[in-house]
Motif scaffolding. Structure first.
Motif, PDB file in Angstrom:
ATOM      1  N   GLU A  36      27.861  80.611 -20.436  1.00 55.05           N
ATOM      2  CA  GLU A  36      29.102  79.865 -20.216  1.00 55.05           C
ATOM      3  C   GLU A  36      30.014  79.930 -21.438  1.00 55.05           C
ATOM      4  OE1 GLU A  36      30.019  75.504 -18.316  1.00 55.05           O
ATOM      5  OE2 GLU A  36      28.376  75.623 -19.756  1.00 55.05           O
ATOM      6  N   PRO A  65      14.481  72.946 -15.973  1.00 52.11           N
ATOM      7  CA  PRO A  65      15.848  72.737 -16.467  1.00 52.11           C
ATOM      8  C   PRO A  65      15.947  72.730 -17.992  1.00 52.11           C
ATOM      9  CG  PRO A  65      15.427  71.264 -14.634  1.00 52.11           C
ATOM     10  CD  PRO A  65      14.101  71.891 -15.013  1.00 52.11           C
ATOM     11  N   ASN A  73      23.478  77.450 -11.952  1.00 54.87           N
ATOM     12  CA  ASN A  73      24.759  77.459 -11.247  1.00 54.87           C
ATOM     13  C   ASN A  73      25.522  76.145 -11.333  1.00 54.87           C
ATOM     14  OD1 ASN A  73      25.238  80.115 -10.328  1.00 54.87           O
ATOM     15  ND2 ASN A  73      23.567  79.869  -8.876  1.00 54.87           N
ATOM     16  N   LYS A  74      24.981  75.153 -12.016  1.00 58.86           N
ATOM     17  CA  LYS A  74      25.724  73.911 -12.289  1.00 58.86           C
ATOM     18  C   LYS A  74      26.763  74.117 -13.387  1.00 58.86           C
ATOM     19  CE  LYS A  74      23.511  71.244  -9.434  1.00 58.86           C
ATOM     20  NZ  LYS A  74      24.185  70.785  -8.225  1.00 58.86           N
ATOM     21  N   HIS A  75      26.649  75.219 -14.105  1.00 54.08           N
ATOM     22  CA  HIS A  75      27.540  75.491 -15.229  1.00 54.08           C
ATOM     23  C   HIS A  75      28.745  76.306 -14.771  1.00 54.08           C
ATOM     24  CE1 HIS A  75      24.763  74.174 -18.485  1.00 54.08           C
ATOM     25  NE2 HIS A  75      23.889  74.346 -17.511  1.00 54.08           N
ATOM     26  N   GLN A  76      29.943  75.892 -15.197  1.00 53.74           N
ATOM     27  CA  GLN A  76      31.155  76.628 -14.881  1.00 53.74           C
ATOM     28  C   GLN A  76      31.101  78.015 -15.514  1.00 53.74           C
ATOM     29  OE1 GLN A  76      33.990  76.019 -12.975  1.00 53.74           O
ATOM     30  NE2 GLN A  76      32.678  74.394 -12.177  1.00 53.74           N
ATOM     31  N   MET A 121      19.413  77.128  -9.179  1.00 50.98           N
ATOM     32  CA  MET A 121      20.249  75.953  -8.899  1.00 50.98           C
ATOM     33  C   MET A 121      20.719  75.301 -10.192  1.00 50.98           C
ATOM     34  SD  MET A 121      18.194  74.104  -5.853  1.00 50.98           S
ATOM     35  CE  MET A 121      17.763  74.977  -4.353  1.00 50.98           C
ATOM     36  N   THR A 122      19.834  75.219 -11.162  1.00 50.33           N
ATOM     37  CA  THR A 122      20.179  74.622 -12.453  1.00 50.33           C
ATOM     38  C   THR A 122      21.270  75.424 -13.146  1.00 50.33           C
ATOM     39  OG1 THR A 122      17.943  73.735 -12.681  1.00 50.33           O
ATOM     40  CG2 THR A 122      19.242  73.929 -14.700  1.00 50.33           C
ATOM     41  N   HIS A 124      19.015  75.387 -18.848  1.00 48.81           N
ATOM     42  CA  HIS A 124      20.326  74.932 -19.336  1.00 48.81           C
ATOM     43  C   HIS A 124      20.772  75.666 -20.601  1.00 48.81           C
ATOM     44  CE1 HIS A 124      21.429  71.922 -16.405  1.00 48.81           C
ATOM     45  NE2 HIS A 124      20.305  71.239 -16.580  1.00 48.81           N
ATOM     46  N   SER A 163      37.087  74.154  -8.470  1.00 49.29           N
ATOM     47  CA  SER A 163      36.481  72.834  -8.237  1.00 49.29           C
ATOM     48  C   SER A 163      37.255  72.096  -7.164  1.00 49.29           C
ATOM     49  CB  SER A 163      36.446  72.033  -9.537  1.00 49.29           C
ATOM     50  OG  SER A 163      37.747  71.879 -10.043  1.00 49.29           O
TER      51      SER A 163
END
Length: 144
Positions: free
Chosen positions: A54, A43, A76-79, A73-74, A47, A143
């Motif tokens: 992003e 991560p 895809n946490k970002h919009q 997975m890490t 990130h 969301s």
């Protein structure tokens, strides 16, 4: 085109080869990955790539770890990030055509280096088809 790249210890060799390949093609590449084979936490290197995509500081990103899963997975946490875990160029093409993927996640332990280079080329050579896929892609960032 501006590309951000990040990797953990399992992706160092691939990152260097991909970086060299992209720079030879004239891409501007920002390297957030580790340059070592010593164990690190993915991560920390993913990130920054996702943040660049992003914020539109980078047009696309490439992330590399052993399975590709954790990095994916890490990211895809970002919009606004649509990271695709791919292991063949055919999956890469579909991720771009149908999902407008903007980050490619490569599983270094499950792809050969020449295959990974081919996937990177496919990623940048394939356009989003839009059309019927546009509405679907727009629903990804909703969301709950």
């Amino acid at each position: 085109m501006k590309i951000s790249i990040g990797n953990d210890h399992a992706g160092t060799e691939y990152k260097f080869a991909i970086l060299k390949h992209l720079e030879a093609k004239g891409y501007v590449v920002t390297n957030y990955g580790t340059d070592s084979n010593e164990s690190v936490d993915y991560p920390d290197f993913v990130h920054p790539v996702a943040q660049d995509v992003e914020s539109k500081k980078a047009d696309f990103g490439i992330i590399i770890c052993g399975s590709g899963n954790g990095a994916n997975m890490t990211a895809n946490k970002h919009q606004g990030v649509r990271s695709a875990l791919c292991w063949t160029k055919e999956i890469v093409a579909l991720a771009r055509q149908h999902n407008n993927a903007n980050i490619l996640s490569i599983p270094s332990r499950f792809t050969a280096l020449p295959q990974a280079i081919e996937m990177v080329d496919t990623f940048f050579e394939t356009a989003f088809e839009g059309g019927r896929h546009e509405n679907r892609v727009n629903k990804i960032a909703v969301s709950c």
